[in-house]
Structures are given as C-alpha cells and as structure tokens.
Motif scaffolding. Structure first.
Motif, PDB file in Angstrom:
ATOM      1  N   SER A 194       0.961  -1.319   0.018  1.00  0.00           N
ATOM      2  CA  SER A 194      -0.099  -0.002   0.223  1.00  0.00           C
ATOM      3  C   SER A 194       0.866   1.128   0.060  1.00  0.00           C
ATOM      4  O   SER A 194       0.476   2.437  -0.185  1.00  0.00           O
ATOM      5  N   LYS A 195       1.788   1.183   0.390  1.00  0.00           N
ATOM      6  CA  LYS A 195       3.104   2.309   0.344  1.00  0.00           C
ATOM      7  C   LYS A 195       4.011   2.380  -0.594  1.00  0.00           C
ATOM      8  O   LYS A 195       4.441   1.062  -0.980  1.00  0.00           O
ATOM      9  N   ASP A 196       4.710   3.362  -0.902  1.00  0.00           N
ATOM     10  CA  ASP A 196       5.809   3.600  -1.897  1.00  0.00           C
ATOM     11  C   ASP A 196       6.959   3.800  -0.836  1.00  0.00           C
ATOM     12  O   ASP A 196       7.178   4.737  -0.243  1.00  0.00           O
ATOM     13  N   LEU A 197       7.814   2.666  -0.800  1.00  0.00           N
ATOM     14  CA  LEU A 197       8.761   2.574   0.219  1.00  0.00           C
ATOM     15  C   LEU A 197       9.809   3.788  -0.104  1.00  0.00           C
ATOM     16  O   LEU A 197      10.612   4.019   0.664  1.00  0.00           O
ATOM     17  N   THR A 198       9.875   3.985  -1.213  1.00  0.00           N
ATOM     18  CA  THR A 198      11.037   4.954  -1.762  1.00  0.00           C
ATOM     19  C   THR A 198      10.633   6.490  -1.194  1.00  0.00           C
ATOM     20  O   THR A 198      11.460   7.179  -1.145  1.00  0.00           O
ATOM     21  N   SER A 199       9.519   6.815  -0.886  1.00  0.00           N
ATOM     22  CA  SER A 199       9.095   8.201  -0.285  1.00  0.00           C
ATOM     23  C   SER A 199       8.465   7.954   1.127  1.00  0.00           C
ATOM     24  O   SER A 199       8.223   9.010   1.611  1.00  0.00           O
ATOM     25  N   LEU A 200       8.330   6.910   1.384  1.00  0.00           N
ATOM     26  CA  LEU A 200       7.758   6.724   2.952  1.00  0.00           C
ATOM     27  C   LEU A 200       9.142   6.942   3.948  1.00  0.00           C
ATOM     28  O   LEU A 200      10.260   6.546   3.881  1.00  0.00           O
ATOM     29  N   SER A 201       8.543   7.961   4.744  1.00  0.00           N
ATOM     30  CA  SER A 201       9.704   8.298   5.929  1.00  0.00           C
ATOM     31  C   SER A 201       9.965   7.554   6.878  1.00  0.00           C
ATOM     32  O   SER A 201       8.915   6.681   7.159  1.00  0.00           O
ATOM     33  N   LEU A 202      10.859   7.307   7.562  1.00  0.00           N
ATOM     34  CA  LEU A 202      11.166   6.410   8.755  1.00  0.00           C
ATOM     35  C   LEU A 202      10.220   6.749   9.790  1.00  0.00           C
ATOM     36  O   LEU A 202       9.518   5.831  10.400  1.00  0.00           O
ATOM     37  N   ASP A 203       9.838   8.129  10.036  1.00  0.00           N
ATOM     38  CA  ASP A 203       8.950   8.473  11.365  1.00  0.00           C
ATOM     39  C   ASP A 203       7.582   8.067  10.964  1.00  0.00           C
ATOM     40  O   ASP A 203       6.869   7.703  11.829  1.00  0.00           O
ATOM     41  N   GLU A 204       7.101   8.151   9.476  1.00  0.00           N
ATOM     42  CA  GLU A 204       5.995   7.805   9.175  1.00  0.00           C
ATOM     43  C   GLU A 204       5.594   6.304   9.375  1.00  0.00           C
ATOM     44  O   GLU A 204       4.738   5.976   9.928  1.00  0.00           O
TER      45      GLU A 204
END
Length: 242
Positions: A194-204
């Motif tokens: 469900s997420k784009d891991l290349t743009s997903l921040s560690l905090d998120e």
C-alpha cells in the motif's frame, strides 16, 4: 553567570555543556548552536583563523595589514578568532580546558577535542565499521516494542551520520521492515503493497507500526479479565451466582 549555577538547557546565551561520555551528541548540539549564532564562528572553528591579509591592488599579491592600518571591518572580522575560542571555552569544564589551553586557535582546540574523544582517523574508521556491522545485523525480537527497537535503530544511524557526514542510506525503511519479527509479516506485506517505500519516511513508518502495535495489544487484552474471574463463594452459597 556562575558556572555552578549554569543548568544545561536553560540558557540560549550559553553553548551546550560539554559531555565526554556523550561526545557525538554534544558535538552535534554544539555545532548547531554555533551556526545559529554566527556562521563566521563555525568557519573559524573548522577552517582556521581569519588573517589580517588583503590583496594589494597594484601587485595583486596578498599583504599583511599592520594593526594601525586595519579597517574597522577587518578588525571586526579578526575579532571572530577570539570569539570562536571563547564559545568553545564556555562549553568546557575545567578538566577539558586544561587539556586544550595550550592551543592557539579555535581550530586547534576543536581538532584536539575530536581526536581525544572521537579518535583519530583510524579509530574513527573502526567505529564506523562497528556501527555498519550493527546496522547490518539489526533485528527486532518478538517481545520488543516498536519504541524500543526504534531507539536502538536510531542510535546506530545517527551515530553513523555523526562520524561520517557523507554517510547516508535510503534503505532505512526497508531495513527496519526486514528487521521485524515474523509475527509482523502480515503487516509488513500490507505496508509494502500500500505504500511507496521510496518516499515513505522512517518516522511515518514508525507511527504506522505503533498504531498497529496498540491494536494488537488491545485485541490480545479483550476478555482477559474474564479468564481470571472467580465467583465469590459467599454469593454462590446464597444462590445469587450459578
């Protein structure tokens, strides 16, 4: 201000108080403090003193300007040399001052502190190698909380960044996901889909995992109080519980 009354974190007029057992933490805070006050001071600390030198417009050669011929602007610039030393002095306890009082410039002081508490290039490289190994071998146990795991993980990556300013990784999110215990497999798969891991921040990511962790704890606690419930004998004998 009396140094005995100087409480860490209570004054923006004083630099962060030196911490030998948390040198990297102090070093980063000190750098941020100095840069927030005056970028020229940080330039002096890292690159060396400003010199009373100007270029002769006729010969195009650099010449030392005697004090009596120095302009007010040049004098203000040269004053940064002593200001840079003072800002370091104000952060150091007496024990550390005694270690560096023979240094003539802010750059020499800073270099001495780095070598003493961070190590020379060989020691620094060894520390980096150890941290890289810890990063690569990082795993999260079944019973460890997300907060605890993130604290360990964050210590590793921030320490690496502090020792090697050129160090960076875009794989923090993937690494943390891979480090999770197999019980998280369904959640990891859901995030990956469900997420784009290349743009997903560690905090998120951490926030997402913590929400899921709370749901798991809530679900595992449902009905737990009834499992341990035991009727009161006196009520049974009176026929009020059957």
């Amino acid at each position: 201000m009396d140094s005995d009354k100087y409480l860490e974190g209570q004054s923006m007029q004083r630099p962060p108080l030196f911490e030998s057992d948390s040198f990297i933490y102090w070093k980063n805070r000190f750098e941020t403090y100095v840069k927030s006050k005056d970028l020229d001071l940080w330039h002096v600390i890292t690159n060396g003193d400003f010199q009373p030198i100007i270029q002769n417009p006729e010969t195009k050669l650099d010449e030392v300007v005697p004090f009596e011929k120095q302009t007010d602007d040049l004098k203000r610039r040269l004053a940064k040399n002593n200001e840079a030393k003072m800002v370091i002095y104000n952060a150091l306890p007496r024990k550390e001052y005694e270690r560096i009082f023979m240094c003539n410039t802010a750059k020499e002081i800073w270099k001495t502190l780095l070598i003493t508490h961070q190590g020379n290039s060989q020691v620094k490289d060894n520390k980096i190698d150890l941290l890289v190994q810890q990063y690569e071998q990082f795993v999260i146990s079944e019973d460890e909380s997300i907060d605890s795991a993130f604290a360990r993980f964050n210590t590793i990556i921030t320490s690496l960044k502090a020792l090697d300013e050129g160090y960076s990784s875009k794989n923090y999110v993937r690494k943390f996901l891979r480090a999770l215990h197999p019980k998280w497999r369904a959640k990891v798969t859901a995030i990956e889909e469900s997420k784009d891991l290349t743009s997903l921040s560690l905090d998120e990511l951490i926030g997402n995992l913590k929400v899921h962790e709370m749901i798991i704890k809530k679900d595992s606690g449902d009905g737990s109080c009834w499992k341990t419930f035991k009727p009161i004998p006196s009520l049974i004998t009176k026929g009020k519980l059957k």
